[in-house]
Design a protein around this motif. Sequence first.
Motif, PDB file in Angstrom:
ATOM      1  N   PHE A  32     128.706 -13.939  -9.667  1.00 41.38           N
ATOM      2  CA  PHE A  32     127.711 -13.562 -10.673  1.00 41.38           C
ATOM      3  C   PHE A  32     126.431 -13.254  -9.908  1.00 41.38           C
ATOM      4  N   PRO A  33     126.062 -11.970  -9.811  1.00 42.05           N
ATOM      5  CA  PRO A  33     124.891 -11.624  -9.002  1.00 42.05           C
ATOM      6  C   PRO A  33     123.589 -11.912  -9.740  1.00 42.05           C
ATOM      7  N   ASP A  34     122.495 -11.906  -8.981  1.00 45.86           N
ATOM      8  CA  ASP A  34     121.163 -11.949  -9.587  1.00 45.86           C
ATOM      9  C   ASP A  34     120.868 -10.537 -10.082  1.00 45.86           C
ATOM     10  N   LEU A  35     120.895 -10.356 -11.395  1.00 44.20           N
ATOM     11  CA  LEU A  35     120.757  -9.006 -11.959  1.00 44.20           C
ATOM     12  C   LEU A  35     119.336  -8.471 -11.845  1.00 44.20           C
ATOM     13  N   ASN A  36     118.397  -9.332 -11.475  1.00 43.97           N
ATOM     14  CA  ASN A  36     117.007  -8.884 -11.332  1.00 43.97           C
ATOM     15  C   ASN A  36     116.637  -8.562  -9.887  1.00 43.97           C
ATOM     16  N   ALA A  37     117.607  -8.659  -8.973  1.00 43.63           N
ATOM     17  CA  ALA A  37     117.328  -8.422  -7.548  1.00 43.63           C
ATOM     18  C   ALA A  37     118.229  -7.311  -7.018  1.00 43.63           C
ATOM     19  N   ALA A  38     117.796  -6.663  -5.932  1.00 42.47           N
ATOM     20  CA  ALA A  38     118.593  -5.613  -5.296  1.00 42.47           C
ATOM     21  C   ALA A  38     119.920  -6.204  -4.809  1.00 42.47           C
ATOM     22  N   PRO A  39     121.029  -5.446  -4.825  1.00 44.45           N
ATOM     23  CA  PRO A  39     121.130  -4.030  -5.215  1.00 44.45           C
ATOM     24  C   PRO A  39     121.155  -3.808  -6.726  1.00 44.45           C
ATOM     25  N   PHE A  40     121.041  -4.881  -7.499  1.00 43.76           N
ATOM     26  CA  PHE A  40     120.918  -4.742  -8.950  1.00 43.76           C
ATOM     27  C   PHE A  40     119.425  -4.586  -9.260  1.00 43.76           C
ATOM     28  N   GLY A  41     118.962  -5.076 -10.375  1.00 47.29           N
ATOM     29  CA  GLY A  41     117.538  -4.993 -10.690  1.00 47.29           C
ATOM     30  C   GLY A  41     117.157  -3.625 -11.242  1.00 47.29           C
ATOM     31  N   GLY A  42     115.886  -3.513 -11.648  1.00 48.80           N
ATOM     32  CA  GLY A  42     115.388  -2.244 -12.178  1.00 48.80           C
ATOM     33  C   GLY A  42     115.864  -1.983 -13.595  1.00 48.80           C
ATOM     34  N   GLN A  43     115.557  -0.782 -14.055  1.00 50.98           N
ATOM     35  CA  GLN A  43     115.840  -0.368 -15.433  1.00 50.98           C
ATOM     36  C   GLN A  43     117.258  -0.698 -15.915  1.00 50.98           C
ATOM     37  N   ASN A  44     118.252  -0.504 -15.050  1.00 54.06           N
ATOM     38  CA  ASN A  44     119.636  -0.614 -15.514  1.00 54.06           C
ATOM     39  C   ASN A  44     120.184  -2.037 -15.554  1.00 54.06           C
ATOM     40  N   PHE A  45     119.482  -2.987 -14.955  1.00 52.55           N
ATOM     41  CA  PHE A  45     120.033  -4.349 -14.898  1.00 52.55           C
ATOM     42  C   PHE A  45     119.060  -5.437 -15.366  1.00 52.55           C
ATOM     43  N   GLN A  46     117.778  -5.154 -15.365  1.00 50.07           N
ATOM     44  CA  GLN A  46     116.739  -6.167 -15.654  1.00 50.07           C
ATOM     45  C   GLN A  46     117.097  -6.985 -16.896  1.00 50.07           C
ATOM     46  N   THR A  47     117.094  -8.333 -16.745  1.00 50.40           N
ATOM     47  CA  THR A  47     117.723  -9.158 -17.776  1.00 50.40           C
ATOM     48  C   THR A  47     116.932  -9.281 -19.073  1.00 50.40           C
TER      49      THR A  47
END
Length: 369
Positions: A284-299
């Motif tokens: 389960f990744p940190d959705l607010n951090a790279a490579p996630f994060g930003g508009q498409n993942f910000q929780t």
Amino acid sequence: MQQAKASTSRRSFLQKGLVVGGAGTIGAGLLAGGLSLPAFAEEESGGLTQGDVAILRFLAAVEIIESDLWQQYNELGGIQDSEVPGGSGSKPYIAKLQVLDGDMSQYIHDNTEDEFSHMAFLNAYLASKGAVPVNLDKFRNLPSSKATGAQQIGRLTNLMQLTVDTSWWTRYRSRTQNPDLGGTFAQAIPGLSKGQFPAIPRSDADLAPDAHIQAIASTAGFHFGYIEQGGTSLYPTLAQGVTNLEVLRILLSIGPTETAHFQTWHDKAGNAPALTDPTNGLVFPDLNAAPFGGQNFQTNLIMPEPTVFLSRKFPPVSIIRPTQIAGSGGAVATIKSFTADGLFIGQPPEFFTVLNELAVQADAARRGL
Ligand SMILES: [Fe+2]
């Protein structure tokens, strides 16, 4: 006398075979599939078209499926009471669900009660119009969880080997893509979309280590969102094929409660902690951090982001998506998605025949036919 007359009429109807309208051979496949009744029990259908009945029957089937899976979640993770009886809860599982929100058990209870009410209402309404309610009891043969707290009864759905599609997460955050316009969407939890994972403890052996039972609870958290986004698209998609105004009112009144569920689960899933399940490597990744994060993942972006709708010539608009008739939110697509999810692992071919027949008929319904 009225009763006797109606009964004679029904027999005569059955002897004559199925009267089919624009929506095609309603009921024929169900007979072949082992459900021994056509869509209409009587010639009178209370102003409903064959398409209306097909839509209501498919929705009844979906609500039966939802009720079965939510019942399993409630037995172990919800609140067992007179409104939603059955089971006695699993304290370690509930503790990990509460990491997502302190009220998770109440929300699970309420979602479960809602699905049971949808199922009961739709079948009662069908019966009131002389149409045949949907009954999937013969397929309640899948095993229960062996964890303390679960009832030992036959189930329609499997929650112990799930492959959860979490692309709804990015679909509702995209400002430029819509599945109805060919959009594709990244997985929020890529690991959940590959392999098979439990969303409830399979036995008490699943209650440790800590990161394992948290991963199970977090899988449930994303599965809740997956299930309810499905209903969120299904009702508006099918509503476009409804002819009778009262049936339309039913779809427009139940559908948004699915969206209320989805909105709740969308918020809670974002609280799933970043971790790796040491027993199977599920991340389960940190959705607010790279490579996630930003508009498409910000929780905290939990409301439907405006996106393209109907045509790219229009400005972006905040909408439910998909909603195209017989598209990726339609009846056939819903069953295909539930199947890919693993919900029906262990069901016999006849089960899929019955569900597909109901789905094809619902997708074929067209307003006015
Ligand atoms: Fe429902």
